[in-house]
Enzyme design. Structure first.
Site, PDB file in Angstrom:
ATOM      1  N   ASP A  31      39.602  41.602  36.566  1.00  0.00           N
ATOM      2  CA  ASP A  31      39.658  42.996  36.131  1.00  0.00           C
ATOM      3  C   ASP A  31      41.096  43.321  35.720  1.00  0.00           C
ATOM      4  OD1 ASP A  31      37.720  45.724  36.816  1.00  0.00           O
ATOM      5  OD2 ASP A  31      39.830  46.023  36.294  1.00  0.00           O
ATOM      6  N   ILE A  32      41.238  44.019  34.610  1.00  0.00           N
ATOM      7  CA  ILE A  32      42.563  44.314  34.067  1.00  0.00           C
ATOM      8  C   ILE A  32      43.314  45.338  34.929  1.00  0.00           C
ATOM      9  CG2 ILE A  32      42.027  46.237  32.497  1.00  0.00           C
ATOM     10  CD1 ILE A  32      43.434  44.604  30.266  1.00  0.00           C
ATOM     11  N   GLU A  96      32.350  52.843  33.403  1.00  0.00           N
ATOM     12  CA  GLU A  96      33.207  53.126  32.243  1.00  0.00           C
ATOM     13  C   GLU A  96      32.912  52.190  31.085  1.00  0.00           C
ATOM     14  OE1 GLU A  96      37.237  52.845  33.566  1.00  0.00           O
ATOM     15  OE2 GLU A  96      37.060  54.592  34.886  1.00  0.00           O
ATOM     16  N   VAL A  97      32.477  50.986  31.421  1.00  0.00           N
ATOM     17  CA  VAL A  97      32.131  50.006  30.381  1.00  0.00           C
ATOM     18  C   VAL A  97      30.621  49.795  30.450  1.00  0.00           C
ATOM     19  CG1 VAL A  97      32.440  47.643  29.572  1.00  0.00           C
ATOM     20  CG2 VAL A  97      34.398  48.883  30.535  1.00  0.00           C
ATOM     21  N   HIS A 101      27.767  44.752  34.528  1.00  0.00           N
ATOM     22  CA  HIS A 101      28.721  43.880  35.222  1.00  0.00           C
ATOM     23  C   HIS A 101      28.704  44.209  36.695  1.00  0.00           C
ATOM     24  CE1 HIS A 101      30.890  47.510  33.982  1.00  0.00           C
ATOM     25  NE2 HIS A 101      31.590  47.380  35.103  1.00  0.00           N
ATOM     26  N   MET A 102      29.107  43.229  37.480  1.00  0.00           N
ATOM     27  CA  MET A 102      29.233  43.403  38.927  1.00  0.00           C
ATOM     28  C   MET A 102      30.680  43.138  39.306  1.00  0.00           C
ATOM     29  SD  MET A 102      26.884  41.699  41.888  1.00  0.00           S
ATOM     30  CE  MET A 102      27.288  40.012  41.505  1.00  0.00           C
ATOM     31  N   HIS A 103      31.250  44.037  40.115  1.00  0.00           N
ATOM     32  CA  HIS A 103      32.611  43.842  40.612  1.00  0.00           C
ATOM     33  C   HIS A 103      32.547  42.965  41.865  1.00  0.00           C
ATOM     34  CE1 HIS A 103      34.485  47.358  38.394  1.00  0.00           C
ATOM     35  NE2 HIS A 103      33.202  47.644  38.282  1.00  0.00           N
TER      36      HIS A 103
HETATM   37  P1  AMP Z   1      33.066  50.159  35.595  1.00  0.00           P
HETATM   38  O1  AMP Z   1      32.490  50.354  34.217  1.00  0.00           O
HETATM   39  O2  AMP Z   1      33.542  51.424  36.225  1.00  0.00           O
HETATM   40  O3  AMP Z   1      32.166  49.396  36.505  1.00  0.00           O
HETATM   41  O4  AMP Z   1      34.378  49.288  35.468  1.00  0.00           O
HETATM   42  C1  AMP Z   1      34.803  48.667  34.306  1.00  0.00           C
HETATM   43  C2  AMP Z   1      35.965  47.805  34.715  1.00  0.00           C
HETATM   44  O5  AMP Z   1      36.360  47.045  33.601  1.00  0.00           O
HETATM   45  C3  AMP Z   1      37.207  48.588  35.183  1.00  0.00           C
HETATM   46  O6  AMP Z   1      37.523  48.221  36.522  1.00  0.00           O
HETATM   47  C4  AMP Z   1      38.283  48.162  34.186  1.00  0.00           C
HETATM   48  O7  AMP Z   1      39.559  48.017  34.793  1.00  0.00           O
HETATM   49  C5  AMP Z   1      37.743  46.872  33.638  1.00  0.00           C
HETATM   50  N1  AMP Z   1      38.171  46.540  32.299  1.00  0.00           N
HETATM   51  C6  AMP Z   1      38.155  47.330  31.210  1.00  0.00           C
HETATM   52  N2  AMP Z   1      38.606  46.667  30.130  1.00  0.00           N
HETATM   53  C7  AMP Z   1      38.915  45.416  30.553  1.00  0.00           C
HETATM   54  C8  AMP Z   1      39.435  44.255  29.917  1.00  0.00           C
HETATM   55  N3  AMP Z   1      39.730  44.244  28.614  1.00  0.00           N
HETATM   56  N4  AMP Z   1      39.627  43.143  30.657  1.00  0.00           N
HETATM   57  C9  AMP Z   1      39.340  43.150  31.982  1.00  0.00           C
HETATM   58  N5  AMP Z   1      38.843  44.204  32.631  1.00  0.00           N
HETATM   59  C10 AMP Z   1      38.639  45.328  31.937  1.00  0.00           C
END
Ligand code: AMP
Ligand code: ZN
Length: 110
Positions: A31-32, A96-97, A101-103
């Site tokens: 994660d960035i 947010e994205v 995806h799973m963290h």
């Molecule tokens: P969420 O949609 O809240 O589950 O989290 C999206 C995650 O993607 C966030 O923790 C961001 O920091 C991460 N993220 C967004 N853009 C990038 C990227 N280009 N590379 C790696 N992680 C990213």
């Protein structure tokens, strides 16, 4: 592939990521904006918006994500101490994205 989806672009290597693992079904990268010493994202190659959009025929993808989490946790050395697996679902859930995806978060002091 969904246009303007940042995770589709990462899957297709159009934009860089710190890749940890990849196979034919999914990729795993850092994660960035890490929220923990270890913060990885387990991302299926198929564009699915969120958990809400999973279809019965996607059951293998869902299972593969969990099996990958188990494997990657061991690979990065957080398996024994423990870790969290989180899904954010839609805006109210903090997503947010909008590519499933799973963290995988962990690596805190024992
Ligand atoms: P969420 O949609 O809240 O589950 O989290 C999206 C995650 O993607 C966030 O923790 C961001 O920091 C991460 N993220 C967004 N853009 C990038 C990227 N280009 N590379 C790696 N992680 C990213
Ligand atoms: Zn996508």
């Amino acid at each position: 592939m969904s246009e303007n989806c940042i995770f589709c672009k990462i899957v297709n290597k159009e934009i860089p990521s710190e890749l940890i693992y990849e196979d034919e079904k999914l990729i795993v990268f850092k994660d960035i904006r890490p929220q923990a010493p270890v913060h990885l994202l387990i991302v299926p190659r198929k564009h699915i918006r969120s958990i809400n959009d999973l279809k019965p025929e996607d059951h293998a993808i869902a299972g593969d994500m969990l099996i990958a989490a188990q494997k990657i946790a061991k690979l990065v050395g957080v398996d024994k101490n423990g870790y969290k697996l989180n899904f954010h679902v839609e805006k109210g859930g903090g997503q947010e994205v909008f590519h499933l995806h799973m963290h995988l978060v962990g690596g805190w002091e024992k």
